[in-house]
Design a protein around this motif. Structure first.
Motif, mmCIF file in Angstrom:
data_model
loop_
_atom_site.group_PDB
_atom_site.id
_atom_site.type_symbol
_atom_site.label_atom_id
_atom_site.label_comp_id
_atom_site.label_asym_id
_atom_site.label_seq_id
_atom_site.Cartn_x
_atom_site.Cartn_y
_atom_site.Cartn_z
ATOM 1 N N ALA A 1 0.838 -1.200 0.000
ATOM 2 C CA ALA A 1 0.000 0.000 0.000
ATOM 3 C C ALA A 1 0.874 1.252 0.000
ATOM 4 O O ALA A 1 0.582 2.226 -0.712
ATOM 5 C CB ALA A 1 -0.938 -0.010 1.209
ATOM 6 N N ARG A 2 1.967 1.232 0.801
ATOM 7 C CA ARG A 2 2.874 2.389 0.820
ATOM 8 C C ARG A 2 3.558 2.569 -0.534
ATOM 9 O O ARG A 2 3.713 3.690 -1.020
ATOM 10 C CB ARG A 2 3.910 2.237 1.928
ATOM 11 C CG ARG A 2 3.352 2.495 3.322
ATOM 12 C CD ARG A 2 4.461 2.572 4.372
ATOM 13 N NE ARG A 2 5.059 1.273 4.634
ATOM 14 C CZ ARG A 2 4.600 0.383 5.513
ATOM 15 N NH1 ARG A 2 3.515 0.658 6.216
ATOM 16 N NH2 ARG A 2 5.207 -0.768 5.702
ATOM 17 N N ILE A 3 3.960 1.466 -1.149
ATOM 18 C CA ILE A 3 4.589 1.544 -2.471
ATOM 19 C C ILE A 3 3.599 2.093 -3.484
ATOM 20 O O ILE A 3 3.940 2.983 -4.282
ATOM 21 C CB ILE A 3 5.113 0.160 -2.906
ATOM 22 C CG1 ILE A 3 6.303 -0.237 -2.026
ATOM 23 C CG2 ILE A 3 5.488 0.143 -4.376
ATOM 24 C CD1 ILE A 3 6.703 -1.694 -2.152
ATOM 25 N N GLN A 4 2.373 1.594 -3.474
ATOM 26 C CA GLN A 4 1.359 2.083 -4.409
ATOM 27 C C GLN A 4 1.089 3.568 -4.196
ATOM 28 O O GLN A 4 0.917 4.315 -5.154
ATOM 29 C CB GLN A 4 0.059 1.277 -4.269
ATOM 30 C CG GLN A 4 -0.951 1.575 -5.358
ATOM 31 C CD GLN A 4 -0.427 1.211 -6.733
ATOM 32 O OE1 GLN A 4 -0.050 0.073 -6.968
ATOM 33 N NE2 GLN A 4 -0.415 2.170 -7.632
ATOM 34 N N MET A 5 1.075 4.018 -2.930
ATOM 35 C CA MET A 5 0.874 5.438 -2.643
ATOM 36 C C MET A 5 2.017 6.263 -3.254
ATOM 37 O O MET A 5 1.776 7.301 -3.874
ATOM 38 C CB MET A 5 0.806 5.672 -1.133
ATOM 39 C CG MET A 5 0.481 7.106 -0.749
ATOM 40 S SD MET A 5 0.349 7.325 1.042
ATOM 41 C CE MET A 5 2.052 7.100 1.538
ATOM 42 N N ARG A 6 3.255 5.805 -3.112
ATOM 43 C CA ARG A 6 4.403 6.524 -3.683
ATOM 44 C C ARG A 6 4.312 6.579 -5.202
ATOM 45 O O ARG A 6 4.624 7.599 -5.819
ATOM 46 C CB ARG A 6 5.720 5.861 -3.273
ATOM 47 C CG ARG A 6 6.060 6.024 -1.817
ATOM 48 C CD ARG A 6 6.603 7.440 -1.572
ATOM 49 N NE ARG A 6 6.786 7.709 -0.179
ATOM 50 C CZ ARG A 6 7.945 7.640 0.461
ATOM 51 N NH1 ARG A 6 9.039 7.318 -0.181
ATOM 52 N NH2 ARG A 6 8.007 7.925 1.739
ATOM 53 N N ILE A 7 3.889 5.472 -5.804
ATOM 54 C CA ILE A 7 3.731 5.448 -7.265
ATOM 55 C C ILE A 7 2.656 6.440 -7.685
ATOM 56 O O ILE A 7 2.840 7.219 -8.631
ATOM 57 C CB ILE A 7 3.393 4.023 -7.749
ATOM 58 C CG1 ILE A 7 4.603 3.114 -7.553
ATOM 59 C CG2 ILE A 7 2.944 4.029 -9.198
ATOM 60 C CD1 ILE A 7 4.303 1.640 -7.753
ATOM 61 N N ASN A 8 1.543 6.440 -6.985
ATOM 62 C CA ASN A 8 0.464 7.384 -7.304
ATOM 63 C C ASN A 8 0.919 8.824 -7.168
ATOM 64 O O ASN A 8 0.570 9.679 -7.973
ATOM 65 C CB ASN A 8 -0.749 7.117 -6.427
ATOM 66 C CG ASN A 8 -1.434 5.805 -6.754
ATOM 67 O OD1 ASN A 8 -1.226 5.225 -7.816
ATOM 68 N ND2 ASN A 8 -2.237 5.307 -5.831
ATOM 69 N N GLU A 9 1.717 9.122 -6.114
ATOM 70 C CA GLU A 9 2.252 10.470 -5.939
ATOM 71 C C GLU A 9 3.166 10.851 -7.092
ATOM 72 O O GLU A 9 3.116 11.984 -7.586
ATOM 73 C CB GLU A 9 3.034 10.563 -4.614
ATOM 74 C CG GLU A 9 2.153 10.512 -3.380
ATOM 75 C CD GLU A 9 2.959 10.346 -2.101
ATOM 76 O OE1 GLU A 9 4.196 10.179 -2.157
ATOM 77 O OE2 GLU A 9 2.326 10.375 -1.024
ATOM 78 N N ALA A 10 3.993 9.901 -7.542
ATOM 79 C CA ALA A 10 4.900 10.176 -8.665
ATOM 80 C C ALA A 10 4.100 10.436 -9.954
ATOM 81 O O ALA A 10 4.450 11.341 -10.730
ATOM 82 C CB ALA A 10 5.872 9.013 -8.875
ATOM 83 N N VAL A 11 3.035 9.671 -10.175
ATOM 84 C CA VAL A 11 2.219 9.868 -11.363
ATOM 85 C C VAL A 11 1.519 11.216 -11.289
ATOM 86 O O VAL A 11 1.473 11.964 -12.278
ATOM 87 C CB VAL A 11 1.193 8.717 -11.503
ATOM 88 C CG1 VAL A 11 0.146 9.027 -12.570
ATOM 89 C CG2 VAL A 11 1.911 7.410 -11.828
ATOM 90 N N THR A 12 0.986 11.571 -10.117
ATOM 91 C CA THR A 12 0.336 12.875 -9.952
ATOM 92 C C THR A 12 1.324 14.017 -10.225
ATOM 93 O O THR A 12 0.996 14.983 -10.912
ATOM 94 C CB THR A 12 -0.240 13.012 -8.521
ATOM 95 O OG1 THR A 12 -1.212 11.968 -8.337
ATOM 96 C CG2 THR A 12 -0.901 14.356 -8.312
ATOM 97 N N GLU A 13 2.534 13.867 -9.688
ATOM 98 C CA GLU A 13 3.568 14.882 -9.918
ATOM 99 C C GLU A 13 3.918 14.977 -11.392
ATOM 100 O O GLU A 13 4.048 16.078 -11.946
ATOM 101 C CB GLU A 13 4.813 14.527 -9.121
ATOM 102 C CG GLU A 13 5.959 15.498 -9.303
ATOM 103 C CD GLU A 13 7.207 15.049 -8.583
ATOM 104 O OE1 GLU A 13 8.294 15.154 -9.171
ATOM 105 O OE2 GLU A 13 7.091 14.594 -7.414
#
Length: 105
Positions: free
Chosen positions: A89-101
């Motif tokens: 879940a933490r990894i997916q959150m980081r990926i989502n943040e990178a995509v948003t950025e």
């Protein structure tokens, strides 16, 4: 011509082996995600029946110990599973943040 027929399959096999050896990129530490360290208990052997009530009592004691160890093992595996799911879940959150950025203007 005959040399080409021999070389073509050999070259194809070499290229296939090379691509099979290439690993996917990862951010995990060397060795990948750590394995669990839970110790699975061994079920006691059924008594032969030759030893009478003493053998049965000893077996019942072994079963009680096995059941206690099985509960500890089950909790250990559940904790490992929960930690792994939280990591994902933490990894997916980081990926989502990178995509948003990356998509931000």
């Amino acid at each position: 011509m005959r040399n080409r027929l021999i070389l073509a399959p050999a070259l194809a096999a070499l290229l296939f082996c090379g691509s099979a050896l290439a690993e996917e990129p990862t951010l995990l530490p060397p060795g990948g995600y750590p394995a669990h360290s839970c110790s699975k208990p061994v079920m006691p052997q059924m008594p032969s029946g030759v030893g009478g009530s003493a053998e049965a009592l000893a077996y019942n004691g072994e079963v009680r110990i096995y059941n206690q160890r099985a509960q500890v093992y089950s909790k250990c595996i559940t904790d490992y599973m929960n930690a792994g799911n939280a990591d994902m879940a933490r990894i997916q959150m980081r990926i989502n943040e990178a995509v948003t950025e990356a998509n931000a203007r």
